[in-house]
Scaffold this motif. Sequence first.
Motif, PDB file in Angstrom:
ATOM      1  N   ALA A 102     -42.946 -28.861  19.012  1.00 44.63           N
ATOM      2  CA  ALA A 102     -41.847 -28.681  18.052  1.00 44.63           C
ATOM      3  C   ALA A 102     -41.701 -29.929  17.181  1.00 44.63           C
ATOM      4  CB  ALA A 102     -40.547 -28.384  18.793  1.00 44.63           C
ATOM      5  N   VAL A 103     -41.816 -31.100  17.793  1.00 50.97           N
ATOM      6  CA  VAL A 103     -41.753 -32.352  17.030  1.00 50.97           C
ATOM      7  C   VAL A 103     -42.951 -32.447  16.083  1.00 50.97           C
ATOM      8  CG1 VAL A 103     -41.753 -34.875  17.183  1.00 50.97           C
ATOM      9  CG2 VAL A 103     -40.485 -33.524  18.865  1.00 50.97           C
ATOM     10  N   TRP A 104     -44.125 -32.023  16.571  1.00 51.08           N
ATOM     11  CA  TRP A 104     -45.347 -32.034  15.748  1.00 51.08           C
ATOM     12  C   TRP A 104     -45.159 -31.196  14.483  1.00 51.08           C
ATOM     13  CZ3 TRP A 104     -49.007 -27.634  15.850  1.00 51.08           C
ATOM     14  CH2 TRP A 104     -50.123 -27.846  15.043  1.00 51.08           C
ATOM     15  N   VAL A 105     -44.587 -30.012  14.621  1.00 50.29           N
ATOM     16  CA  VAL A 105     -44.357 -29.125  13.481  1.00 50.29           C
ATOM     17  C   VAL A 105     -43.273 -29.690  12.559  1.00 50.29           C
ATOM     18  CG1 VAL A 105     -43.497 -26.848  12.815  1.00 50.29           C
ATOM     19  CG2 VAL A 105     -45.128 -27.054  14.685  1.00 50.29           C
ATOM     20  N   ALA A 106     -42.286 -30.348  13.156  1.00 51.33           N
ATOM     21  CA  ALA A 106     -41.152 -30.839  12.368  1.00 51.33           C
ATOM     22  C   ALA A 106     -41.509 -32.048  11.501  1.00 51.33           C
ATOM     23  CB  ALA A 106     -39.995 -31.201  13.301  1.00 51.33           C
ATOM     24  N   LEU A 107     -42.482 -32.844  11.930  1.00 46.52           N
ATOM     25  CA  LEU A 107     -42.791 -34.072  11.194  1.00 46.52           C
ATOM     26  C   LEU A 107     -43.240 -33.832   9.751  1.00 46.52           C
ATOM     27  CD1 LEU A 107     -44.428 -36.360  13.918  1.00 46.52           C
ATOM     28  CD2 LEU A 107     -42.304 -36.766  12.643  1.00 46.52           C
ATOM     29  N   ALA A 109     -42.471 -31.334   7.851  1.00 44.40           N
ATOM     30  CA  ALA A 109     -41.279 -30.857   7.143  1.00 44.40           C
ATOM     31  C   ALA A 109     -40.366 -32.030   6.807  1.00 44.40           C
ATOM     32  CB  ALA A 109     -40.541 -29.829   7.991  1.00 44.40           C
ATOM     33  N   LEU A 110     -40.226 -32.957   7.758  1.00 43.03           N
ATOM     34  CA  LEU A 110     -39.391 -34.131   7.522  1.00 43.03           C
ATOM     35  C   LEU A 110     -39.961 -34.984   6.381  1.00 43.03           C
ATOM     36  CD1 LEU A 110     -37.061 -36.025   8.312  1.00 43.03           C
ATOM     37  CD2 LEU A 110     -38.585 -37.041  10.027  1.00 43.03           C
ATOM     38  N   TRP A 112     -41.842 -33.948   3.995  1.00 35.90           N
ATOM     39  CA  TRP A 112     -41.718 -33.200   2.744  1.00 35.90           C
ATOM     40  C   TRP A 112     -40.319 -33.372   2.152  1.00 35.90           C
ATOM     41  CZ3 TRP A 112     -45.179 -30.894  -0.326  1.00 35.90           C
ATOM     42  CH2 TRP A 112     -44.701 -30.041  -1.319  1.00 35.90           C
ATOM     43  N   TRP A 138     -48.433 -38.175  12.858  1.00 32.56           N
ATOM     44  CA  TRP A 138     -48.962 -37.485  14.041  1.00 32.56           C
ATOM     45  C   TRP A 138     -49.671 -38.455  14.983  1.00 32.56           C
ATOM     46  CZ3 TRP A 138     -51.284 -32.505  11.391  1.00 32.56           C
ATOM     47  CH2 TRP A 138     -50.233 -31.602  11.150  1.00 32.56           C
TER      48      TRP A 138
END
Length: 203
Positions: A102-107, A109-110, A112, A138
């Motif tokens: 979840a953190v991997w996917v959120a980074l 987006a953050l 961006w 990452w």
Amino acid sequence: MKELLNTLAVQRWDDHRYYHHSRINQSLHLLSAICFLISYALLFVDPAKAALLAWCVSMTSRQAGHFFFEPRGYDHVNQASDAHKEEIKIGYNIQRKIVLLAVWVALPALLWLQPSLFGLITPATDLQGFLHDVGMAWLALGVAGLVFRVLQLWIQQSFMTGFAWATKIITDPFHDIYLYHKAPLHLLRGELIDPMEHVKTPG
């Protein structure tokens, strides 16, 4: 050194016998291991690209094997329930993996939404710069995830347990190639599940 090697051997054996019954999972681990080795080499040339390859190919293929193909029912080979295996898992169990992913996917987006990461970095001005920033984020996540779990294991069990686990994670690509290089051949023969004859105990 002897204690480290013994602890490492136990962790590797448990990881194999508990969590790698699926030949598809084993084959995906082989793909993951090869890509991780390429990432290791890239670290000395372009750390951001190394992290992009490691997370987008190595980690996704590796975790897809666990999430979608590894049997989650009662383990008759080891006489253990899935809940028991998840509870005693040394590394990242399914729950911990979900948080990490979840953190991997959120980074991205953050980055961006906040290209400067709240003023901590120089904001990217093009796609290449954005991908570089994502890769470095990452890479930092990978290091942080490794260190965090080592500290957890040190507090909960012992320093040796955490150090051996970190050693296992870093050297897993080499070991996985050794263990699972024949897995695709077994798949081509129609064998979806490793019979684990080498694991079963008499009785």
